[in-house]
Scaffold this motif. Structure first.
Motif, PDB file in Angstrom:
ATOM      1  N   UNK A  59       0.921  -1.263   0.139  1.00 31.30           N
ATOM      2  CA  UNK A  59      -0.343   0.298   0.299  1.00 31.30           C
ATOM      3  C   UNK A  59       0.954   0.932  -0.168  1.00 31.30           C
ATOM      4  N   UNK A  60       2.371   1.152   0.968  1.00 26.73           N
ATOM      5  CA  UNK A  60       2.884   2.174   0.899  1.00 26.73           C
ATOM      6  C   UNK A  60       3.707   2.712  -0.418  1.00 26.73           C
ATOM      7  N   UNK A  61       4.077   1.267  -0.751  1.00 24.11           N
ATOM      8  CA  UNK A  61       4.475   1.453  -2.619  1.00 24.11           C
ATOM      9  C   UNK A  61       3.853   2.265  -3.799  1.00 24.11           C
ATOM     10  N   UNK A  62       2.443   1.374  -3.676  1.00 25.50           N
ATOM     11  CA  UNK A  62       1.025   2.351  -4.054  1.00 25.50           C
ATOM     12  C   UNK A  62       1.154   3.704  -4.402  1.00 25.50           C
ATOM     13  N   UNK A  63       0.874   3.935  -2.672  1.00 25.03           N
ATOM     14  CA  UNK A  63       0.959   5.220  -2.469  1.00 25.03           C
ATOM     15  C   UNK A  63       1.832   6.402  -2.798  1.00 25.03           C
ATOM     16  N   UNK A  64       3.081   5.714  -2.913  1.00 29.76           N
ATOM     17  CA  UNK A  64       4.354   7.029  -3.138  1.00 29.76           C
ATOM     18  C   UNK A  64       4.103   7.045  -5.517  1.00 29.76           C
ATOM     19  N   UNK A  65       4.035   5.937  -5.815  1.00 26.58           N
ATOM     20  CA  UNK A  65       3.761   5.624  -6.786  1.00 26.58           C
ATOM     21  C   UNK A  65       2.994   7.104  -7.118  1.00 26.58           C
ATOM     22  N   UNK A  66       1.888   6.974  -6.726  1.00 27.12           N
ATOM     23  CA  UNK A  66       0.900   7.783  -7.179  1.00 27.12           C
ATOM     24  C   UNK A  66       1.133   9.001  -7.185  1.00 27.12           C
ATOM     25  N   UNK A  67       2.236   9.595  -5.888  1.00 27.57           N
ATOM     26  CA  UNK A  67       2.629  10.812  -5.793  1.00 27.57           C
ATOM     27  C   UNK A  67       3.537  10.953  -6.686  1.00 27.57           C
ATOM     28  N   UNK A  69       4.030  10.019  -9.903  1.00 27.82           N
ATOM     29  CA  UNK A  69       2.991  10.441 -11.055  1.00 27.82           C
ATOM     30  C   UNK A  69       2.384  11.624 -10.965  1.00 27.82           C
ATOM     31  N   UNK A  70       1.969  12.176  -9.869  1.00 27.29           N
ATOM     32  CA  UNK A  70       1.156  13.391  -9.581  1.00 27.29           C
ATOM     33  C   UNK A  70       2.250  14.322  -9.906  1.00 27.29           C
ATOM     34  N   UNK A  71       3.773  14.091  -9.192  1.00 32.33           N
ATOM     35  CA  UNK A  71       4.500  15.474  -9.565  1.00 32.33           C
ATOM     36  C   UNK A  71       5.098  15.989 -11.157  1.00 32.33           C
ATOM     37  N   UNK A  72       5.401  14.361 -12.021  1.00 23.87           N
ATOM     38  CA  UNK A  72       5.202  14.379 -12.980  1.00 23.87           C
ATOM     39  C   UNK A  72       4.402  14.538 -14.476  1.00 23.87           C
TER      40      UNK A  72
END
Length: 72
Positions: A59-67, A69-72
């Motif tokens: 779950x942490x990895x999913x949230x970090x990857x979503x964040x 993606x938002x930055x880029x």
């Protein structure tokens, strides 16, 4: 007539300096945030625990990857 030229050059130099300063500051902040992200995995894990969730690494990895993606 020479006074108007001096004033015009001064105004143009001021506008160019403001524009250049804006773009330099923007580039600096973008590189700073890329090197030092505002939230890392440990902070995310602590936030989830404070909200009463039991965070799994998936779950942490999913949230970090979503964040990220938002930055880029």
């Amino acid at each position: 007539m020479d006074t108007w030229i001096v004033i015009l050059v001064g105004i143009l130099a001021l506008l160019a300096g403001v524009a250049l300063g804006f773009f330099i500051a923007r580039k600096y902040m973008m590189s700073y945030l890329k090197k030092n992200p505002p939230i890392n995995e440990q902070m995310l894990k602590m936030m989830m625990m404070q909200m009463g969730m039991k965070p799994s690494q998936k779950k942490i990895n999913q949230m970090m990857s979503a964040m990220n993606k938002q930055v880029k």
